[in-house]
Write a protein that holds these residues in place. Structure first.
Motif, short mmCIF file in Angstrom:
data_model
loop_
_atom_site.label_atom_id
_atom_site.label_comp_id
_atom_site.label_asym_id
_atom_site.label_seq_id
_atom_site.Cartn_x
_atom_site.Cartn_y
_atom_site.Cartn_z
N PHE A 1 7.15 8.39 1.01
CA PHE A 1 7.15 7.59 2.24
C PHE A 1 7.82 6.24 1.98
CE2 PHE A 1 5.16 5.01 5.64
CZ PHE A 1 5.60 5.76 6.72
N ALA A 2 7.50 5.62 0.85
CA ALA A 2 8.12 4.34 0.50
C ALA A 2 9.64 4.52 0.35
CB ALA A 2 7.51 3.77 -0.77
N CYS A 3 10.06 5.62 -0.27
CA CYS A 3 11.49 5.89 -0.43
C CYS A 3 12.17 6.14 0.91
CB CYS A 3 11.71 7.09 -1.35
SG CYS A 3 11.39 6.72 -3.07
N SER B 1 13.87 -0.35 -14.82
CA SER B 1 12.61 -1.07 -15.03
C SER B 1 12.19 -1.81 -13.77
CB SER B 1 12.75 -2.08 -16.18
OG SER B 1 13.06 -1.40 -17.37
N PHE B 2 13.15 -2.46 -13.11
CA PHE B 2 12.83 -3.16 -11.87
C PHE B 2 12.35 -2.17 -10.80
CE2 PHE B 2 13.87 -4.59 -7.62
CZ PHE B 2 13.15 -5.77 -7.57
N SER B 3 13.08 -1.07 -10.63
CA SER B 3 12.71 -0.08 -9.61
C SER B 3 11.32 0.50 -9.88
CB SER B 3 13.73 1.06 -9.57
OG SER B 3 14.99 0.58 -9.21
N PHE B 4 11.06 0.84 -11.12
CA PHE B 4 9.76 1.40 -11.49
C PHE B 4 8.66 0.37 -11.23
CE2 PHE B 4 6.51 2.65 -14.69
CZ PHE B 4 6.21 3.89 -14.16
N LEU C 1 4.12 -1.86 -8.23
CA LEU C 1 3.55 -2.98 -7.47
C LEU C 1 3.25 -2.57 -6.05
CD1 LEU C 1 2.87 -6.03 -7.13
CD2 LEU C 1 5.28 -6.36 -6.55
N LEU C 2 4.16 -1.85 -5.45
CA LEU C 2 3.99 -1.42 -4.07
C LEU C 2 2.82 -0.46 -3.91
CD1 LEU C 2 5.00 -1.20 -1.13
CD2 LEU C 2 6.53 0.60 -1.92
N ILE C 3 2.80 0.61 -4.69
CA ILE C 3 1.82 1.68 -4.47
C ILE C 3 0.47 1.38 -5.09
CG2 ILE C 3 1.36 4.12 -4.93
CD1 ILE C 3 4.43 4.54 -4.50
N TYR C 4 0.45 0.80 -6.29
CA TYR C 4 -0.82 0.50 -6.93
C TYR C 4 -1.34 -0.89 -6.60
CZ TYR C 4 -0.83 4.61 -9.96
OH TYR C 4 -0.89 5.89 -10.44
N GLY C 5 -0.48 -1.75 -6.10
CA GLY C 5 -0.86 -3.13 -5.87
C GLY C 5 -1.03 -3.48 -4.40
N GLY D 1 4.08 1.67 4.04
CA GLY D 1 5.27 1.41 4.85
C GLY D 1 5.53 -0.05 5.12
N TYR D 2 4.53 -0.76 5.64
CA TYR D 2 4.82 -2.16 5.97
C TYR D 2 4.99 -3.01 4.73
CZ TYR D 2 -0.35 -2.86 6.21
OH TYR D 2 -1.70 -2.90 5.97
N TRP D 3 4.31 -2.66 3.64
CA TRP D 3 4.54 -3.42 2.41
C TRP D 3 5.91 -3.12 1.82
CZ3 TRP D 3 2.38 -7.71 1.25
CH2 TRP D 3 1.08 -7.99 1.69
N THR D 4 6.44 -1.92 2.05
CA THR D 4 7.79 -1.60 1.61
C THR D 4 8.80 -2.52 2.30
OG1 THR D 4 7.21 0.71 1.20
CG2 THR D 4 9.55 0.21 1.45
N ILE D 5 8.64 -2.69 3.60
CA ILE D 5 9.54 -3.56 4.36
C ILE D 5 9.38 -5.01 3.92
CG2 ILE D 5 10.05 -4.49 6.65
CD1 ILE D 5 9.56 -1.71 7.78
N LEU D 6 8.13 -5.45 3.74
CA LEU D 6 7.89 -6.83 3.33
C LEU D 6 8.48 -7.11 1.95
CD1 LEU D 6 4.21 -7.27 4.56
CD2 LEU D 6 6.24 -8.29 5.56
N LEU D 7 8.25 -6.21 1.00
CA LEU D 7 8.80 -6.41 -0.35
C LEU D 7 10.33 -6.35 -0.35
CD1 LEU D 7 6.38 -4.50 -2.76
CD2 LEU D 7 6.61 -6.96 -2.42
N HIS D 8 10.88 -5.50 0.50
CA HIS D 8 12.34 -5.43 0.58
C HIS D 8 12.92 -6.76 1.07
CE1 HIS D 8 16.33 -3.76 1.00
NE2 HIS D 8 16.39 -4.33 2.19
N SER D 9 12.30 -7.34 2.07
CA SER D 9 12.79 -8.62 2.59
C SER D 9 12.60 -9.74 1.57
CB SER D 9 12.07 -8.97 3.90
OG SER D 9 12.40 -8.02 4.88
N ILE D 10 11.50 -9.71 0.84
CA ILE D 10 11.29 -10.69 -0.23
C ILE D 10 12.38 -10.53 -1.29
CG2 ILE D 10 9.76 -11.34 -2.13
CD1 ILE D 10 7.40 -10.67 -0.19
N GLN D 11 12.72 -9.28 -1.58
CA GLN D 11 13.79 -9.00 -2.55
C GLN D 11 15.12 -9.59 -2.07
OE1 GLN D 11 16.08 -5.10 -4.25
NE2 GLN D 11 14.10 -4.76 -3.35
N LEU D 12 15.41 -9.45 -0.77
CA LEU D 12 16.65 -10.01 -0.22
C LEU D 12 16.65 -11.54 -0.33
CD1 LEU D 12 17.33 -7.95 3.03
CD2 LEU D 12 18.52 -7.80 0.84
N ILE D 13 15.51 -12.15 -0.06
CA ILE D 13 15.42 -13.61 -0.16
C ILE D 13 15.66 -14.05 -1.60
CG2 ILE D 13 13.83 -15.57 -0.01
CD1 ILE D 13 12.53 -14.07 2.42
N ILE D 14 15.03 -13.38 -2.55
CA ILE D 14 15.21 -13.72 -3.97
C ILE D 14 16.66 -13.51 -4.39
CG2 ILE D 14 14.60 -13.05 -6.33
CD1 ILE D 14 11.76 -12.42 -5.21
N ALA D 15 17.25 -12.38 -3.99
CA ALA D 15 18.65 -12.12 -4.34
C ALA D 15 19.57 -13.18 -3.75
CB ALA D 15 19.06 -10.73 -3.86
#
Length: 188
Positions: A54-56, A79-82, A87-91, A162-176
């Motif tokens: 679902f996250a994928c 390593s980053f992807s893993f 972080l997403l699924i267990y955290g 699902g919503y944490w996937t979107i949130l982490l993706h946006s955080i990733q964009l901000i960091i990048a």
């Protein structure tokens, strides 16, 4: 790769930039497929394969159009992807948000995705200006589409993933964007 380059030069009559782009795409497919396969095995054994898929289902289309953090070496990328999926699924997916709060945050994330997209790998050729706006729009539309899918599954444990996937993706964009880790963000 040398054989492929010779074939593209002699038989297909492709320019050097076209060859580089095809090789780039080929490597992306091989590398991403191998990462997906290895991480899938981990989550299958952990009994969380459904959550991983679902996250994928959400992150892959977003990543294709909006980009994100990029690494020079396969091992650092893996390593980053893993770590990202751990972080997403267990955290963070264990933190359940009310529907109104997650909806507001996801809409904010879709705006972030539009504004910061695309953040591409430095090894990828820059997009032409005409293509840039189209990619931004697709990133925004995909974000909204993902929000709708998540809202459909809101009464299930998958919603949190699902919503944490979107949130982490946006955080990733901000960091990048802050780190200037994308090819589109480098000075010419």
């Amino acid at each position: 790769m040398k054989i492929l380059n010779e074939y593209m030069t002699n038989e297909m009559r492709l320019s050097a930039s076209e060859q580089k782009f095809i090789i780039f795409k080929f490597k992306c497919i091989i590398y991403d497929s191998s990462k997906f396969f290895m991480i899938s095995i981990f989550f299958a054994f952990a009994g969380l394969f459904r959550e991983f898929l679902f996250a994928c289902m959400i992150s892959i289309p977003l990543r294709i159009y909006s980009g994100g953090l990029h690494f020079k070496h396969y091992l650092s990328c893996f390593s980053f992807s893993f770590g990202y999926f751990i972080l997403l699924i267990y955290g963070v997916s264990m933190i359940s948000l009310p529907v109104y709060l997650s909806t507001i945050l996801m809409i904010l994330c879709s705006i972030i995705n539009f504004c910061l997209s695309p953040i591409q790998s430095a090894s990828r050729p820059p997009l032409p200006a005409s293509e840039l706006q189209r990619v931004k729009q697709k990133s925004f539309i995909l974000s909204i589409y993902c929000i709708l899918i998540i809202l459909l599954f809101y009464q299930t444990p998958l919603a949190s993933v699902g919503y944490w996937t979107i949130l982490l993706h946006s955080i990733q964009l901000i960091i990048a964007n802050l780190l200037k880790k994308g090819g589109e963000r480098y000075e010419k």
